[in-house]
Motif scaffolding. Structure first.
Motif, short mmCIF file in Angstrom:
data_model
loop_
_atom_site.label_atom_id
_atom_site.label_comp_id
_atom_site.label_asym_id
_atom_site.label_seq_id
_atom_site.Cartn_x
_atom_site.Cartn_y
_atom_site.Cartn_z
N GLY A 161 -8.17 7.27 -36.60
CA GLY A 161 -8.16 5.89 -36.14
C GLY A 161 -7.17 5.71 -35.01
N ASP A 193 -5.79 7.39 -40.05
CA ASP A 193 -7.11 7.90 -40.35
C ASP A 193 -7.89 6.99 -41.28
OD1 ASP A 193 -6.36 8.51 -43.00
OD2 ASP A 193 -5.79 10.56 -42.46
N PHE A 194 -9.12 7.38 -41.54
CA PHE A 194 -10.02 6.56 -42.33
C PHE A 194 -9.85 6.79 -43.83
CE2 PHE A 194 -11.64 5.88 -38.21
CZ PHE A 194 -12.34 4.68 -38.25
N ALA A 234 -9.81 2.56 -44.64
CA ALA A 234 -9.54 2.95 -43.25
C ALA A 234 -8.51 2.05 -42.59
CB ALA A 234 -10.85 2.90 -42.45
#
Length: 199
Positions: free
Chosen positions: A158, A173-174, A198
């Motif tokens: 992300g 990150d997710f 996320a």
């Protein structure tokens, strides 16, 4: 303020008065990203087909058409000079552009999935890119090559940001995790859990 819409219009507004200053039509594809320069002289629009268009706001006309992507533009960002910008695309590429050139001056090839996010170091020498895969790549822009590959983003990367005078890269990150990475070694410094979904 520059806005884009599914109606394929690009509109420029005055924040102070709310007045609509320009309304450009005629885009062949739906715009997906827009970027206004800090000096407010130029803005760039990317579309679903990967075409990039630059407009001169003072002249009120289109400046350049850039060709170098084959699919949707996900993100754009300026270099400090306001004469170069970077683009991230579904076609797995990150391209660096000069406003005077219609083709990329640098094309960064290394991802195996669409590139979602990019971040530029304060000195403009490094760029980080996150994609729909388990790694973030940090690029040496002087050489146009991979500097570090940062694993551990299992569901994709992300937001990205350089911190502490470019000594640290923060990635999200997710899986709901933050990671901090040393830009001297490329090693993981710390992992910060805290979100269940996320970021």
């Amino acid at each position: 303020l520059v806005s884009i819409g599914d109606d394929r219009h690009v509109k420029v507004w005055s924040i102070e008065t709310g007045e609509l200053i320009h309304d450009w039509t005629g885009l062949e594809e739906r715009p997906t990203a827009v970027l206004l320069s800090a000096n407010e002289n130029t803005f760039v629009v990317g579309d679903m087909n990967g075409t990039l268009l630059a407009w001169d706001l003072k002249a009120g006309e289109q400046r350049t058409i850039f060709k170098g992507h084959e699919s949707k533009i996900n993100q754009l960002l300026w270099f400090d000079s306001q004469e170069r910008f970077a683009s991230a695309s579904v076609d797995q590429l990150v391209n660096i552009w000069d406003l005077e050139e219609e083709k990329p001056v640098i094309s960064l090839v290394g991802h195996n999935a669409e590139v979602w996010r990019i971040a530029l170091s304060a000195d403009g020498n490094r760029l980080a890119s996150g994609a729909k895969e388990d790694r973030v790549i940090v690029w040496d822009l002087d050489q146009g090559e991979t500097l570090y590959t940062l694993p551990g983003h299992d569901r994709g990367a992300g937001p990205l940001q350089f911190l502490n005078n470019d000594q640290v890269l923060l990635t999200a990150d997710f899986d709901g995790l933050f990671h901090t990475w040393s830009m001297e070694s490329g090693h993981l410094v710390r992992q910060l859990p805290g979100h269940e979904r996320a970021i």
